[in-house]
Design an enzyme around this catalytic site. Sequence first.
Site, PDB file in Angstrom:
ATOM      1  N   ASP A 147     -74.129  64.578  53.740  1.00  0.00           N
ATOM      2  CA  ASP A 147     -73.460  63.482  54.429  1.00  0.00           C
ATOM      3  C   ASP A 147     -73.113  62.387  53.432  1.00  0.00           C
ATOM      4  O   ASP A 147     -73.396  62.503  52.239  1.00  0.00           O
ATOM      5  CB  ASP A 147     -74.324  62.953  55.576  1.00  0.00           C
ATOM      6  N   GLY A 149     -74.212  59.242  53.365  1.00  0.00           N
ATOM      7  CA  GLY A 149     -75.241  58.232  53.159  1.00  0.00           C
ATOM      8  C   GLY A 149     -75.160  57.105  54.161  1.00  0.00           C
ATOM      9  O   GLY A 149     -76.111  56.344  54.350  1.00  0.00           O
ATOM     10  N   GLY A 150     -74.007  56.977  54.830  1.00  0.00           N
ATOM     11  CA  GLY A 150     -73.811  55.873  55.759  1.00  0.00           C
ATOM     12  C   GLY A 150     -74.736  55.901  56.955  1.00  0.00           C
ATOM     13  O   GLY A 150     -75.228  54.857  57.400  1.00  0.00           O
ATOM     14  N   PHE A 151     -74.988  57.096  57.506  1.00  0.00           N
ATOM     15  CA  PHE A 151     -75.824  57.174  58.708  1.00  0.00           C
ATOM     16  C   PHE A 151     -77.209  56.602  58.438  1.00  0.00           C
ATOM     17  O   PHE A 151     -77.746  55.818  59.230  1.00  0.00           O
ATOM     18  CB  PHE A 151     -75.948  58.615  59.195  1.00  0.00           C
ATOM     19  N   ASP A 350     -76.311  70.260  63.535  1.00  0.00           N
ATOM     20  CA  ASP A 350     -77.425  69.957  62.619  1.00  0.00           C
ATOM     21  C   ASP A 350     -78.399  69.006  63.273  1.00  0.00           C
ATOM     22  O   ASP A 350     -78.015  68.129  64.059  1.00  0.00           O
ATOM     23  CB  ASP A 350     -76.910  69.350  61.315  1.00  0.00           C
ATOM     24  N   CYS A 387     -91.074  87.793  73.167  1.00  0.00           N
ATOM     25  CA  CYS A 387     -89.695  88.228  73.453  1.00  0.00           C
ATOM     26  C   CYS A 387     -88.756  88.115  72.256  1.00  0.00           C
ATOM     27  O   CYS A 387     -87.550  88.344  72.391  1.00  0.00           O
ATOM     28  CB  CYS A 387     -89.145  87.417  74.620  1.00  0.00           C
ATOM     29  N   HIS A 416     -91.354  79.207  62.557  1.00  0.00           N
ATOM     30  CA  HIS A 416     -91.099  79.807  63.870  1.00  0.00           C
ATOM     31  C   HIS A 416     -89.933  79.122  64.579  1.00  0.00           C
ATOM     32  O   HIS A 416     -89.039  79.789  65.126  1.00  0.00           O
ATOM     33  CB  HIS A 416     -92.333  79.730  64.775  1.00  0.00           C
TER      34      HIS A 416
END
Length: 437
Positions: A147, A149-151, A350, A387, A416
């Site tokens: 990304d 970096g802004g977030f 993501d 399952c 897992h």
Amino acid sequence: RRAGPWWVEAAAGEAAAPHMFQLASLGLVGGGHWLDPKLPPPAESFPRHEGRDFFRFEVLHQSRRSQARVGRIHTPHGVVDTPGFVPVGTNAALKGVSNEMAATAGVQLMFCNTYHLLVHPGPDVVAEAGGLHAFMGRQHNLPIITDSGGFQVFSLGRSEEGEGPELKQRKKKRGGGESAMVHRVSELGVDFRSYFDQSLIQLTPESSVAAQKALGADIIIPLDELPPFHVTRERLLSSVRLSHRWMARSLRAHLDNPAQQAMYGVLHGGVDRELRRESVEYLSSLPFDGLGIGGSLGRDRAEMGSMLEFLMPVIHECTASRPHMPIHLLGIADPDSIASAVPLGIDTFDSCFPTRIARHGTLLTTAGNVHIRQGKYRADFGPIDPCMPTIECSRAYLHHLQRMREPLGETLASLHNIKYMNNMMASYRERILADDL
């Protein structure tokens, strides 16, 4: 002024960044917000998008029952099957899970955070190692997305007055730790203090792209602003336009040196449908290689679902001339959200959610969540999930490891949950191919 890397402006007091003295006259208002609704440069000022020999998205099948589709993203470091789950390795590592384990669990694309890598070890160090793939020992068939970096800058910064609950929740700490930074936003970019050493870092569209070029990921993201959910429409409009101007600058910097990297534009507008449409119409007209759905997605899953039901038809409409354009949902990848988003035609998701809850003892299973630390699992010698193929240990053993705080317990639980997510996405692909979704 101390000497430092090219992305850091480190100095004593306010003298670190020359433009900071001018912020008040440039339109910076209380709380550090840059208010300017002027339009970004027109699409005609950019070259037309041309196919790239190092990156392409092929749609293998479009469901007859919905907008869901099965595809493949081809990158320099391998192929990504879609719809697909993208785990987040914040510091270029999945916590407690090695690259070999991740590959065995079916991970194809991994998300790394530029902000944290800016803080340490720095893009120059990663570039000297040969880029993220070499730095991590993650060479072939394992693509990476970074990304801007802004977030992290905005989500880890100080909370704004009037903020309330929202799906992408911000850090609530107001002092100490990672949230102890003061950021200021201007047309130039954003200034913030490193939580690692308190140096002043200036992040601009151009420096963000330069950092991501040094990191060498397969897919990169332009710089954008992330306002909180509870802001005025004036503030939201200003933020959308600022993000568009920043992304236009990011795209120009990227096109000057593509370096076998694809760039996704990031759609903004919060839950305001008019602004979301404006964002789609503008960014889809630029030569981005894909689109990410970003910004605030609402206060809860229901509001996000309503927004996506409106937004995805607009995206399909505006990208009709480029149907082979992957769509990524940024920061959201819990099973319930994915279940409602896949039929709308979103390709990749993501989130750190599956691995984060695993470290706290919650396992995703086909029969529902298992809180493995509960006493009822102390002598449960059955498989984690009968399952699906997963880690080869009993619930009792994993209960023991988690209760005793053994690091292996977090590793196995994380492994897992990654296996569960990838198995779930494979099931979605099979259903789409059979026109059952």
